[in-house]
Design a protein around this motif. Structure first.
Motif, short mmCIF file in Angstrom:
data_model
loop_
_atom_site.label_atom_id
_atom_site.label_comp_id
_atom_site.label_asym_id
_atom_site.label_seq_id
_atom_site.Cartn_x
_atom_site.Cartn_y
_atom_site.Cartn_z
N ASP A 87 -2.92 8.22 0.60
CA ASP A 87 -3.20 9.08 1.75
C ASP A 87 -1.90 9.71 2.21
OD1 ASP A 87 -1.90 6.96 2.90
OD2 ASP A 87 -3.70 6.08 3.78
N CYS A 88 -1.94 10.36 3.37
CA CYS A 88 -0.75 11.10 3.81
C CYS A 88 0.43 10.17 4.09
CB CYS A 88 -1.08 11.92 5.05
SG CYS A 88 -1.68 10.94 6.45
N ALA A 89 0.19 8.88 4.33
CA ALA A 89 1.29 7.96 4.58
C ALA A 89 2.08 7.66 3.31
CB ALA A 89 0.76 6.65 5.18
N LEU A 90 1.55 8.04 2.15
CA LEU A 90 2.24 7.79 0.89
C LEU A 90 3.15 8.96 0.50
CD1 LEU A 90 2.11 5.43 -1.25
CD2 LEU A 90 0.69 6.95 -2.61
N ARG A 91 3.17 10.01 1.28
CA ARG A 91 3.98 11.19 0.93
C ARG A 91 5.46 10.88 0.78
NH1 ARG A 91 1.09 15.35 5.20
NH2 ARG A 91 -0.93 15.51 4.12
N PRO A 92 6.09 10.07 1.67
CA PRO A 92 7.51 9.77 1.46
C PRO A 92 7.78 9.09 0.12
CG PRO A 92 6.85 9.19 3.69
CD PRO A 92 5.59 9.53 2.95
N LEU A 93 6.92 8.13 -0.28
CA LEU A 93 7.12 7.46 -1.56
C LEU A 93 6.94 8.42 -2.72
CD1 LEU A 93 7.54 4.98 -3.34
CD2 LEU A 93 5.10 4.46 -3.08
N LEU A 94 5.92 9.26 -2.67
CA LEU A 94 5.69 10.20 -3.76
C LEU A 94 6.83 11.19 -3.89
CD1 LEU A 94 3.90 11.23 -5.97
CD2 LEU A 94 2.56 12.49 -4.28
N THR A 95 7.33 11.68 -2.77
CA THR A 95 8.48 12.59 -2.80
C THR A 95 9.71 11.90 -3.38
OG1 THR A 95 7.61 13.75 -0.85
CG2 THR A 95 9.93 14.09 -1.40
N TRP A 96 9.93 10.65 -2.98
CA TRP A 96 11.08 9.89 -3.49
C TRP A 96 10.94 9.62 -4.98
CZ3 TRP A 96 11.73 4.79 -5.37
CH2 TRP A 96 13.06 4.34 -5.43
N LEU A 97 9.72 9.33 -5.46
CA LEU A 97 9.51 9.07 -6.88
C LEU A 97 9.81 10.31 -7.71
CD1 LEU A 97 6.23 6.93 -7.00
CD2 LEU A 97 8.55 6.20 -7.56
N ARG A 98 9.48 11.47 -7.20
CA ARG A 98 9.75 12.68 -7.96
C ARG A 98 11.25 12.93 -8.09
NH1 ARG A 98 5.46 15.91 -8.97
NH2 ARG A 98 3.48 15.38 -7.96
N ILE A 99 12.00 12.46 -7.12
CA ILE A 99 13.46 12.66 -7.16
C ILE A 99 14.15 11.55 -7.94
CG2 ILE A 99 15.53 12.85 -5.73
CD1 ILE A 99 13.79 13.96 -3.51
N GLN A 146 0.82 -1.21 0.00
CA GLN A 146 0.00 0.00 0.00
C GLN A 146 0.85 1.26 0.00
OE1 GLN A 146 -2.79 -0.17 3.26
NE2 GLN A 146 -3.99 -1.79 2.31
N ARG A 147 2.10 1.11 0.43
CA ARG A 147 3.00 2.26 0.50
C ARG A 147 4.40 1.73 0.77
NH1 ARG A 147 -0.07 1.87 4.89
NH2 ARG A 147 -1.59 3.32 4.02
N LEU A 148 5.40 2.60 0.68
CA LEU A 148 6.75 2.33 1.15
C LEU A 148 7.06 3.39 2.19
CD1 LEU A 148 8.79 1.40 -2.06
CD2 LEU A 148 7.79 -0.13 -0.37
N THR A 149 7.41 2.97 3.39
CA THR A 149 7.68 3.92 4.47
C THR A 149 9.02 4.61 4.26
OG1 THR A 149 8.74 2.24 5.85
CG2 THR A 149 6.35 2.45 6.02
N ALA A 150 9.25 5.65 5.06
CA ALA A 150 10.51 6.38 4.97
C ALA A 150 11.70 5.48 5.29
CB ALA A 150 10.48 7.59 5.91
N ALA A 151 11.54 4.57 6.27
CA ALA A 151 12.62 3.66 6.63
C ALA A 151 12.92 2.69 5.48
CB ALA A 151 12.26 2.88 7.89
N GLU A 152 11.89 2.21 4.81
CA GLU A 152 12.10 1.30 3.67
C GLU A 152 12.77 2.02 2.52
OE1 GLU A 152 8.25 -1.66 4.41
OE2 GLU A 152 8.07 0.10 3.11
N LEU A 153 12.42 3.25 2.29
CA LEU A 153 13.06 4.02 1.22
C LEU A 153 14.53 4.29 1.55
CD1 LEU A 153 10.17 6.52 0.44
CD2 LEU A 153 10.93 4.60 -0.96
N ARG A 154 14.84 4.49 2.83
CA ARG A 154 16.24 4.68 3.21
C ARG A 154 17.05 3.41 2.95
NH1 ARG A 154 14.00 7.70 7.55
NH2 ARG A 154 14.05 5.85 8.89
N SER A 155 16.42 2.25 3.11
CA SER A 155 17.15 1.00 2.84
C SER A 155 17.51 0.87 1.37
CB SER A 155 16.30 -0.20 3.29
OG SER A 155 15.15 -0.34 2.49
#
Length: 354
Positions: A231-243, A201-210
């Motif tokens: 939802d708001c929990a998807l913001r880290p993934l969306l920000t990471w995808l844009r980068i 459903q999402r990738l958390t900030a910790a998972e993205l750091r890995s």
């Protein structure tokens, strides 16, 4: 007549050459050393062997020594024993397909005797146990396909031990109902990770750091067909995808499945700040409720103080009247007490006939 004889003579000169040209078609090719297994067949050459739906209980032993691609599909290889393919040396085998073979257990050194193996496909098998040295016999293995193979049991820890000494370049984990990024299964040097058709459903900030760990900066992740909740929990993934959109090959095709207002919306068309918290997050919703309740109480207090301030004169007058009334009442009580306590009044009242 003479012309016909000349033509016949001319055509007869080509007959020996025509016979030599057709000779390879008339003579069957020599069988390769070892030949094809009785339950399988060789496609074009003995370098490609396919064993389909033959209900084999162990890998065939009479494989050609020159085989490069081996496909065993629809058998019953419930246990891959130690050195399962070592009955005959297969030094050139590079691709091994073991799909739909009911493989449940892979023992230590099961791939012993396959020194050139590059790609192993174990998809669609109900894996229950994988030994720590299951892939140790294939040091050159760089592609491992485990699509729909981890549904029977959680094997993340076992697979992490089995993959730690390999130099994998591609790992396929599609269709395994994964709810989180399997960070433990990402060895350094991995370049491609297929997570399609899972339950992410999402990738958390910790998972993205890995994904930014040393040795994984070049890793590309495929995320299609996952139920992404926008939802708001998807913001880290969306920000990471844009980068790092280049690291997700299917980033432009990712769509939301929830909430209903954003269903089928293209993920990259959304802004991180536009993603609101879903009602399924009780912790944040409860915190917001407490904050709102405190704000309401504060507003009520402010209104009450303003009412008191605006009516200060009337309140002062009311307090003055209340004080005067209390004073008059106390003076009446005091007078009656003095009258009752007068001894002359008491004796007069007590003497009859006076």
């Amino acid at each position: 007549m003479a012309r016909r004889q000349v033509r016949a003579a001319g055509g007869g000169r080509w007959l020996p050459w025509l016979g030599l040209a057709l000779l390879p078609l008339a003579v069957p090719p020599a069988a390769a050393p070892g030949g094809c297994p009785s339950a399988c067949y060789c496609v074009a050459t003995p370098e490609l062997v396919q064993c389909r739906y033959e209900r084999l209980e162990e890998p065939p032993r009479e494989l050609p020594a020159t085989v490069r691609n081996l496909s065993i599909v629809g058998s019953n290889l419930s246990v891959l024993h130690r050195a399962a393919f070592a009955a005959r040396p297969l030094p050139d085998l590079r691709l091994l397909h073991l799909r739909h073979d009911n493989i449940q257990t892979i023992e230590d050194m099961a791939l012993q005797g396959l020194p050139a193996l590059r790609t192993l496909d174990l998809s669609h098998n109900p894996l229950l146990s994988v030994a720590a040295g299951a892939f140790a016999g294939a040091p050159l293995l760089h592609t491992l396909q485990l699509n729909q193979a981890l549904l029977a049991a959680p094997l993340e820890e076992q697979l992490a031990l089995a993959l730690r000494n390999l130099s994998l370049r591609r790992l396929e984990l599609a269709g395994n109902a994964l709810r989180a990024l399997p960070a433990a299964l990402l060895p350094a040097g991995l370049e491609e990770l297929d997570l399609c058709n899972n339950s992410l459903q999402r990738l958390t900030a910790a998972e993205l750091r890995s994904l930014e760990a040393p040795g994984l900066q070049r890793l590309r992740v495929t995320l299609g067909a996952n139920p992404l909740s926008c939802d708001c929990a998807l913001r880290p993934l969306l920000t990471w995808l844009r980068i790092a959109a280049a690291r997700v090959p299917d980033a432009r095709s990712l769509r939301c499945t929830a909430p209903p207002l954003l269903r089928r919306a293209v993920l990259l068309h959304l802004r991180p700040e536009a993603l609101t918290c879903a009602a399924s997050e009780p912790g944040r919703l409860e915190t917001a409720s407490y904050v709102f309740f405190g704000i309401v109480l504060a507003l009520i207090g402010i209104v009450f103080l303003m009412v008191l301030y605006l009516n200060r004169r009337g309140i002062k007058r009311w307090l003055h009247n209340l004080r005067e009334a209390c004073r008059d009442q106390m003076e009446g009580y005091h007078y009656r007490y003095e009258q009752d306590a007068d001894p002359r009044r008491t004796s007069t009242i007590g003497t009859p006939g006076l």
